[in-house]
Design a protein around this motif. Sequence first.
Motif, PDB file in Angstrom:
ATOM      1  N   UNK A   4       0.726  -1.304   0.084  1.00 30.23           N
ATOM      2  CA  UNK A   4      -0.075  -0.021   0.016  1.00 30.23           C
ATOM      3  C   UNK A   4       0.922   1.323   0.121  1.00 30.23           C
ATOM      4  N   UNK A   5       0.335   2.349  -0.373  1.00 29.50           N
ATOM      5  CA  UNK A   5       0.945   3.597  -0.274  1.00 29.50           C
ATOM      6  C   UNK A   5       0.058   4.446   0.670  1.00 29.50           C
ATOM      7  N   UNK A   6       0.622   4.939   1.523  1.00 24.65           N
ATOM      8  CA  UNK A   6       0.239   5.842   2.805  1.00 24.65           C
ATOM      9  C   UNK A   6       0.708   7.139   3.122  1.00 24.65           C
ATOM     10  N   UNK A   7      -0.425   7.979   2.787  1.00 25.25           N
ATOM     11  CA  UNK A   7       0.056   9.334   2.954  1.00 25.25           C
ATOM     12  C   UNK A   7      -0.426   9.836   4.111  1.00 25.25           C
ATOM     13  N   UNK A   8       0.506  10.645   5.295  1.00 24.57           N
ATOM     14  CA  UNK A   8       0.293  11.143   6.389  1.00 24.57           C
ATOM     15  C   UNK A   8       0.178  12.555   6.113  1.00 24.57           C
ATOM     16  N   UNK A   9      -0.818  13.210   6.346  1.00 25.30           N
ATOM     17  CA  UNK A   9      -1.145  14.550   5.742  1.00 25.30           C
ATOM     18  C   UNK A   9      -1.363  15.563   7.386  1.00 25.30           C
ATOM     19  N   UNK A  10      -0.732  16.638   7.241  1.00 26.38           N
ATOM     20  CA  UNK A  10      -0.894  17.460   8.234  1.00 26.38           C
ATOM     21  C   UNK A  10      -0.595  19.046   7.671  1.00 26.38           C
ATOM     22  N   UNK A  11      -1.190  19.932   8.662  1.00 23.51           N
ATOM     23  CA  UNK A  11      -1.022  21.554   7.920  1.00 23.51           C
ATOM     24  C   UNK A  11       0.624  21.722   7.598  1.00 23.51           C
ATOM     25  N   UNK A  27       8.715   0.630  10.812  1.00 20.95           N
ATOM     26  CA  UNK A  27       8.033  -0.704  11.451  1.00 20.95           C
ATOM     27  C   UNK A  27       7.116  -1.249  10.230  1.00 20.95           C
ATOM     28  N   UNK A  28       6.863  -0.492   9.302  1.00 17.72           N
ATOM     29  CA  UNK A  28       5.656  -1.050   8.557  1.00 17.72           C
ATOM     30  C   UNK A  28       5.982  -1.144   6.883  1.00 17.72           C
ATOM     31  N   UNK A  29       7.481  -0.890   6.756  1.00 19.41           N
ATOM     32  CA  UNK A  29       7.644  -0.992   5.361  1.00 19.41           C
ATOM     33  C   UNK A  29       7.513  -1.992   4.460  1.00 19.41           C
ATOM     34  N   UNK A  30       7.356  -3.319   5.301  1.00 22.06           N
ATOM     35  CA  UNK A  30       7.090  -4.574   4.575  1.00 22.06           C
ATOM     36  C   UNK A  30       5.416  -4.688   4.239  1.00 22.06           C
ATOM     37  N   UNK A  31       4.601  -3.675   4.728  1.00 18.43           N
ATOM     38  CA  UNK A  31       3.463  -3.712   4.264  1.00 18.43           C
ATOM     39  C   UNK A  31       3.042  -2.546   3.506  1.00 18.43           C
ATOM     40  N   UNK A  32       3.413  -1.295   3.967  1.00 19.14           N
ATOM     41  CA  UNK A  32       3.025  -0.125   2.984  1.00 19.14           C
ATOM     42  C   UNK A  32       4.260   0.853   3.068  1.00 19.14           C
ATOM     43  N   UNK A  33       4.247   1.514   1.842  1.00 14.52           N
ATOM     44  CA  UNK A  33       5.254   2.703   1.848  1.00 14.52           C
ATOM     45  C   UNK A  33       4.629   4.069   2.509  1.00 14.52           C
ATOM     46  N   UNK A  34       5.576   4.617   3.113  1.00 18.34           N
ATOM     47  CA  UNK A  34       5.077   5.804   4.004  1.00 18.34           C
ATOM     48  C   UNK A  34       5.289   7.279   3.209  1.00 18.34           C
ATOM     49  N   UNK A  35       4.680   8.029   3.545  1.00 21.19           N
ATOM     50  CA  UNK A  35       4.722   9.399   2.589  1.00 21.19           C
ATOM     51  C   UNK A  35       4.292  10.374   3.786  1.00 21.19           C
ATOM     52  N   UNK A  36       4.574  11.673   3.826  1.00 20.09           N
ATOM     53  CA  UNK A  36       3.951  12.764   4.447  1.00 20.09           C
ATOM     54  C   UNK A  36       4.180  13.896   3.884  1.00 20.09           C
TER      55      UNK A  36
END
Length: 138
Positions: A4-11, A27-36
Amino acid sequence: MKKWKVGFICTHNSCRSQMAEAFGKAFASDVFESYSAGTEIKDQIDPDALRILKTKYGIDMIANGQYNKTVDQLPPLDIVITMGCGVQCPAMACLYREDWGLPDPTGQSDEVFIQVIEEIKTRTGLLKQRLAERSREG
């Protein structure tokens, strides 16, 4: 298994969203790609976030290549997680969206920061579990 591609969004993309990206990568790169990203950014990641994640969790966000970004710099996302910033996020195409409703620890004591960090760490772990189960289901 789908990654999965997950985006964490804040101001400002300087604190909560950056920490969530860091935990996702650690800790989760085996399940999803993290972006912010943020809707409007500050010129640097919050120094307290950098310091506490490095000293308490061994995560060096700068060495890991994290920097402040706006939402238009993100790839297409499967999941959008907003941090609870009280601002309207732009319409972003995704399969799923949720708001974590976290208080901003910027300028607060280390204890407040650590409470928010622990909540982000917990929620990131739960997100990993949910997405791993969903990937196994097909």
